[in-house]
Design a protein around this motif. Sequence first.
Motif, PDB file in Angstrom:
ATOM      1  N   CYS A 123       0.839  -1.200   0.000  1.00 11.78           N
ATOM      2  CA  CYS A 123       0.000   0.000   0.000  1.00 11.78           C
ATOM      3  C   CYS A 123       0.875   1.251   0.000  1.00 11.78           C
ATOM      4  N   HIS A 124       0.399   2.304  -0.650  1.00 12.28           N
ATOM      5  CA  HIS A 124       1.194   3.530  -0.759  1.00 12.28           C
ATOM      6  C   HIS A 124       0.997   4.490   0.413  1.00 12.28           C
ATOM      7  N   ALA A 125      -0.168   4.480   1.045  1.00 15.26           N
ATOM      8  CA  ALA A 125      -0.414   5.386   2.173  1.00 15.26           C
ATOM      9  C   ALA A 125      -1.725   5.026   2.853  1.00 15.26           C
ATOM     10  N   ILE A 126      -1.824   5.444   4.121  1.00 13.42           N
ATOM     11  CA  ILE A 126      -3.065   5.317   4.883  1.00 13.42           C
ATOM     12  C   ILE A 126      -3.661   6.712   5.037  1.00 13.42           C
ATOM     13  N   ILE A 127      -4.976   6.812   4.860  1.00 13.86           N
ATOM     14  CA  ILE A 127      -5.658   8.094   4.987  1.00 13.86           C
ATOM     15  C   ILE A 127      -6.593   8.029   6.188  1.00 13.86           C
ATOM     16  N   ILE A 128      -6.478   9.007   7.097  1.00 14.26           N
ATOM     17  CA  ILE A 128      -7.313   9.044   8.288  1.00 14.26           C
ATOM     18  C   ILE A 128      -7.872  10.456   8.475  1.00 14.26           C
ATOM     19  N   PRO A 129      -8.996  10.586   9.188  1.00 17.66           N
ATOM     20  CA  PRO A 129      -9.525  11.920   9.464  1.00 17.66           C
ATOM     21  C   PRO A 129      -8.717  12.597  10.565  1.00 17.66           C
ATOM     22  N   TYR A 130      -8.677  13.920  10.555  1.00 13.74           N
ATOM     23  CA  TYR A 130      -7.902  14.627  11.569  1.00 13.74           C
ATOM     24  C   TYR A 130      -8.571  14.507  12.930  1.00 13.74           C
ATOM     25  N   LYS A 131      -9.852  14.191  12.950  1.00  7.31           N
ATOM     26  CA  LYS A 131     -10.581  14.064  14.213  1.00  7.31           C
ATOM     27  C   LYS A 131     -11.264  12.706  14.290  1.00  7.31           C
ATOM     28  N   GLY A 132     -11.083  12.010  15.410  1.00 12.51           N
ATOM     29  CA  GLY A 132     -11.772  10.740  15.624  1.00 12.51           C
ATOM     30  C   GLY A 132     -10.952   9.512  15.313  1.00 12.51           C
ATOM     31  N   ALA A 133      -9.721   9.695  14.813  1.00  9.46           N
ATOM     32  CA  ALA A 133      -8.867   8.549  14.493  1.00  9.46           C
ATOM     33  C   ALA A 133      -8.053   8.138  15.712  1.00  9.46           C
ATOM     34  N   ALA A 134      -7.484   6.952  15.651  1.00  6.87           N
ATOM     35  CA  ALA A 134      -6.642   6.459  16.738  1.00  6.87           C
ATOM     36  C   ALA A 134      -5.427   7.357  16.920  1.00  6.87           C
ATOM     37  N   ALA A 135      -4.992   7.487  18.161  1.00  6.36           N
ATOM     38  CA  ALA A 135      -3.787   8.266  18.442  1.00  6.36           C
ATOM     39  C   ALA A 135      -2.571   7.524  17.884  1.00  6.36           C
ATOM     40  N   ILE A 136      -1.675   8.266  17.259  1.00  5.31           N
ATOM     41  CA  ILE A 136      -0.449   7.648  16.745  1.00  5.31           C
ATOM     42  C   ILE A 136       0.614   7.836  17.822  1.00  5.31           C
ATOM     43  N   ASN A 137       0.730   6.814  18.671  1.00  4.50           N
ATOM     44  CA  ASN A 137       1.624   6.886  19.814  1.00  4.50           C
ATOM     45  C   ASN A 137       2.522   5.657  19.880  1.00  4.50           C
ATOM     46  N   GLU A 138       3.149   5.459  21.011  1.00  6.07           N
ATOM     47  CA  GLU A 138       4.081   4.348  21.174  1.00  6.07           C
ATOM     48  C   GLU A 138       3.416   2.998  20.913  1.00  6.07           C
ATOM     49  N   ASP A 139       2.173   2.832  21.412  1.00  8.61           N
ATOM     50  CA  ASP A 139       1.467   1.564  21.208  1.00  8.61           C
ATOM     51  C   ASP A 139       1.200   1.306  19.729  1.00  8.61           C
ATOM     52  N   ALA A 140       0.811   2.353  19.000  1.00  9.47           N
ATOM     53  CA  ALA A 140       0.560   2.206  17.567  1.00  9.47           C
ATOM     54  C   ALA A 140       1.843   1.843  16.826  1.00  9.47           C
ATOM     55  N   ILE A 141       2.936   2.524  17.160  1.00 11.37           N
ATOM     56  CA  ILE A 141       4.229   2.240  16.527  1.00 11.37           C
ATOM     57  C   ILE A 141       4.654   0.807  16.816  1.00 11.37           C
ATOM     58  N   LYS A 142       4.508   0.400  18.078  1.00 12.37           N
ATOM     59  CA  LYS A 142       4.921  -0.954  18.482  1.00 12.37           C
ATOM     60  C   LYS A 142       4.093  -2.022  17.780  1.00 12.37           C
ATOM     61  N   THR A 143       2.766  -1.832  17.748  1.00 12.53           N
ATOM     62  CA  THR A 143       1.887  -2.815  17.102  1.00 12.53           C
ATOM     63  C   THR A 143       2.149  -2.890  15.602  1.00 12.53           C
ATOM     64  N   SER A 144       2.565  -1.778  15.018  1.00 15.34           N
ATOM     65  CA  SER A 144       2.853  -1.770  13.579  1.00 15.34           C
ATOM     66  C   SER A 144       4.218  -2.369  13.261  1.00 15.34           C
ATOM     67  N   ALA A 145       4.955  -2.766  14.310  1.00 17.89           N
ATOM     68  CA  ALA A 145       6.310  -3.296  14.146  1.00 17.89           C
ATOM     69  C   ALA A 145       7.209  -2.310  13.398  1.00 17.89           C
ATOM     70  N   GLY A 146       6.973  -1.014  13.635  1.00 19.90           N
ATOM     71  CA  GLY A 146       7.789   0.014  12.998  1.00 19.90           C
ATOM     72  C   GLY A 146       7.301   0.438  11.625  1.00 19.90           C
ATOM     73  N   ALA A 147       6.233  -0.182  11.131  1.00 22.71           N
ATOM     74  CA  ALA A 147       5.745   0.136   9.782  1.00 22.71           C
ATOM     75  C   ALA A 147       5.363   1.610   9.648  1.00 22.71           C
TER      76      ALA A 147
END
Length: 246
Positions: A123-147
């Motif tokens: 995939c080339h990119a993920i598109i999310i709304p500026y309001k109401g989306a998941a926080a991009i934090n340490e947990d998100a980075i960790k679960t994505s395995a650095g993706a």
Amino acid sequence: MKKDQQQIYGFHPVMEALLSGKTLDKLFIINTENNPQTIDMISLARKMQVSVIKVPKEKLNKLCRANHQGVVAYTSPIDFGDIEMIIQSVFEQGEVPFFIMLDKVNDVRNFGSISRTALSAGCHAIIIPYKGAAAINEDAIKTSAGALHHLPVCKVMSMGDAIKLMSASGITTIACHEKTETSIHKVDLCRPVNLLFGNEGNGIDPHLLRMASESALIPMYGEVSSLNVSVAAGICLFEVSRQRNP
């Protein structure tokens, strides 16, 4: 606060962060609509696609025990991409556009898992709304395995406008949900596509569902009628990969 995020508090420090172009993820602010400074800050934050959350003073006091002056912001561990520039870049490189759009998917681990799968599927990119989306934090980075450090994430003010941009660029938005009869396996995914997935509880917003060019479902044969959004996204993302790389 996660270790990948920095907390900034106080009107002038937060305003300076915005004016300097620092990438902020969320801005918590006391709702004082008659304050011109507050109005200017909110306007600037929204122009920079920072999620603005109006909260009572008690909420801010829990977030920050210092003199926050009614405003607390968090930096983002990643830089956000520009969807228009990414679309142009994909075409210039001679590749077939492949995007995924998440309508208010707000579970951090779901978001991280989808990001990991999306990168692996090409995939080339993920598109999310500026309001109401998941926080991009340490947990998100960790679960994505650095993706998330490698796959562009585009925060947009209007998901509808993003779909219109896709359409104008020759990219078909396909809403992935169970209330249709067309199997994802029978949809042509070798053309430029944008796969749209909905919130964990409410699914895809009806307005966005109407804007999508097509709909597709994952055939289900057991007694369970739906899948977790990260699992469903994984199946559909790799169906694109399968069709493009037989």
